[in-house]
Write a protein that holds these residues in place. Sequence first.
Motif, mmCIF file in Angstrom:
data_model
loop_
_atom_site.group_PDB
_atom_site.id
_atom_site.type_symbol
_atom_site.label_atom_id
_atom_site.label_comp_id
_atom_site.label_asym_id
_atom_site.label_seq_id
_atom_site.Cartn_x
_atom_site.Cartn_y
_atom_site.Cartn_z
ATOM 1 N N SER A 62 49.861 48.481 39.508
ATOM 2 C CA SER A 62 48.527 47.896 39.295
ATOM 3 C C SER A 62 48.210 46.972 40.469
ATOM 4 C CB SER A 62 48.486 47.080 37.992
ATOM 5 O OG SER A 62 49.286 45.921 38.108
ATOM 6 N N CYS A 63 46.962 46.545 40.552
ATOM 7 C CA CYS A 63 46.614 45.534 41.555
ATOM 8 C C CYS A 63 47.272 44.207 41.194
ATOM 9 C CB CYS A 63 45.102 45.387 41.652
ATOM 10 S SG CYS A 63 44.584 44.197 42.908
ATOM 11 N N SER A 64 47.400 43.930 39.905
ATOM 12 C CA SER A 64 48.092 42.697 39.490
ATOM 13 C C SER A 64 49.512 42.692 40.026
ATOM 14 C CB SER A 64 48.135 42.596 37.956
ATOM 15 O OG SER A 64 46.843 42.580 37.434
ATOM 16 N N THR A 88 36.968 34.700 39.435
ATOM 17 C CA THR A 88 37.728 35.913 39.694
ATOM 18 C C THR A 88 38.185 36.439 38.345
ATOM 19 O OG1 THR A 88 39.608 36.885 40.881
ATOM 20 C CG2 THR A 88 39.912 34.651 40.100
ATOM 21 N N SER A 133 39.677 36.432 46.477
ATOM 22 C CA SER A 133 39.334 37.509 45.564
ATOM 23 C C SER A 133 37.890 37.900 45.841
ATOM 24 C CB SER A 133 39.494 37.011 44.130
ATOM 25 O OG SER A 133 39.387 38.082 43.242
ATOM 26 N N MET A 135 35.371 39.106 44.473
ATOM 27 C CA MET A 135 35.015 39.405 43.091
ATOM 28 C C MET A 135 33.812 40.343 43.017
ATOM 29 S SD MET A 135 35.893 39.097 40.098
ATOM 30 C CE MET A 135 35.362 38.962 38.420
ATOM 31 N N ASP A 159 42.463 39.937 47.622
ATOM 32 C CA ASP A 159 42.353 40.719 46.392
ATOM 33 C C ASP A 159 41.111 41.593 46.559
ATOM 34 O OD1 ASP A 159 41.902 41.778 43.898
ATOM 35 O OD2 ASP A 159 41.302 39.877 42.995
ATOM 36 N N ALA A 161 40.642 44.422 44.936
ATOM 37 C CA ALA A 161 40.694 45.351 43.801
ATOM 38 C C ALA A 161 39.391 46.124 43.657
ATOM 39 C CB ALA A 161 40.982 44.587 42.518
ATOM 40 N N HIS A 162 38.293 45.402 43.898
ATOM 41 C CA HIS A 162 36.984 45.984 43.638
ATOM 42 C C HIS A 162 36.208 46.175 44.937
ATOM 43 C CE1 HIS A 162 34.944 46.122 39.514
ATOM 44 N NE2 HIS A 162 34.529 47.120 40.239
ATOM 45 N N GLY A 195 47.060 51.719 38.317
ATOM 46 C CA GLY A 195 47.698 51.866 39.625
ATOM 47 C C GLY A 195 47.158 50.835 40.585
HETATM 48 C C1 LIG Z 1 40.476 44.864 38.363
HETATM 49 C C2 LIG Z 1 40.740 43.656 39.156
HETATM 50 C C3 LIG Z 1 42.044 43.141 39.260
HETATM 51 C C4 LIG Z 1 43.222 43.696 38.504
HETATM 52 O O1 LIG Z 1 43.514 45.039 38.797
HETATM 53 P P1 LIG Z 1 44.570 45.825 37.885
HETATM 54 O O2 LIG Z 1 44.863 47.052 38.678
HETATM 55 O O3 LIG Z 1 43.905 46.125 36.585
HETATM 56 O O4 LIG Z 1 45.762 44.949 37.729
HETATM 57 C C5 LIG Z 1 42.232 42.021 40.052
HETATM 58 N N1 LIG Z 1 41.210 41.448 40.709
HETATM 59 C C6 LIG Z 1 39.951 41.914 40.627
HETATM 60 C C7 LIG Z 1 38.852 41.245 41.406
HETATM 61 C C8 LIG Z 1 39.675 43.029 39.843
HETATM 62 O O5 LIG Z 1 38.413 43.475 39.767
#
Ligand SMILES: *Cc1c(COP(=O)(O)O)cnc(C)c1O
Length: 403
Positions: A62-64, A88, A133, A135, A159, A161-162, A195
Amino acid sequence: MPLAQTVYDAEPIPEGARAEVDRMLQSGDLFRYCAPENAPVTLLEGEFAALMGSKYALAVSSCSAALFLSLKALDLPRDARVLIPGFTFAAVPSSVIHADCVPVLCEVGENYRIDLADFDERLDDSIAAVIISHMRGHTSDMDRIMALCNARGVPVIEDAAHSLGTTWRGRNIGTIGRIGCFSFQSYKLVNAGEGGILISDDPDIIARAVIMSGAYEHNWAKHLTAPDPVLEAAFVRAQNSLPLYNLRLNNLSATIIRPQLPEVARRVTQGRANHDHVAARLNASPWIHVPDKLPQEQRAPDSIQFNLVGMTDEGARAFADAAAAQGVKVQIFGMSTDNARAFWNWQFLRGPAPDLPRTRSMLMRACDTRLPARLTQPDLDLIVEAILTAATSVMEHQRAYGT
Ligand SMILES: *Cc1c(COP(=O)(O)O)cnc(C)c1O
């Protein structure tokens, strides 16, 4: 007329994944370290690093997990203070706590980006690392952030993630800090259910993260897909000296991700066009403000955020209800008792509750609506109409009755 498809339906996984998934189900070859070489997870890492223009990538669960491993790979001492934005997802402060560090929150402005004056003030000698992050894919001013952090020698984790597909002065987001982390959870641009992946140009960071992700014994050798004496030396240095957290990705997930990578550019273009169409129409309302992107930024949105203007708390709630009654789910970040993006709901933080008045007031009026790339123009216009009608009816009522 209802929306043709709900905004929570995912795009189908490209056909190309099917045959490969079938082959894997036949062979049972699901663990990344089974095959001597060319495991789908390894191939994904090479393809993702090439797509981003970074030297190394490590796919994880995961991203976490990627954020946690990034902090561990930096070898921060216990209780190190890590500066993060006050707006975030809860995964970010959670990863800091998981890594035995202490999150320090800074203010985020009305445009969802880090308030740089507050960031600068909090970036004192006690800060050992920073997580930026991005966000909902909104990029903070990375030029100024990197200048401030480099001047103090503080490492930056992005971060992203998005933010897959977002660029800053033409450079991919996630490649600006020391480490970039991405998510493949279903609500992100590339969907494997779960993932994540981290990227870096730093061989020591990658070697340490690879081992801690669960490359026990000499499995790290399978990450050397081409001769790389510098990386190999980093692996040798890290051998046997680090705990194994087993946060690996499996081959099935990698197989679902790989054929989506060539789709990223199209999803980014479509998502941006959809977002900009909706943003322009919403900005015509006096009750709604969609903040501008920063000039250096090219966005890759799959959702839209906007601020309600002139509404009371009661009006804001009535607005969300009125939009929902028309089939459009709008979430106001600060208005529910369990929103994972409102910092006061992170009650797992130790110490006094963070006091971030500017971030709080932004969250009380900031709305969030999904706008996946595959939505069509009629769908987008239905969403716009529902939001505009809801805002107008609430404001007419508020002006007439003063509530
Ligand atoms: C979704 C998200 C995460 C976590 O991602 P996971 O893969 O669900 O652990 C962390 N930071 C941001 C900004 C996200 O949008």
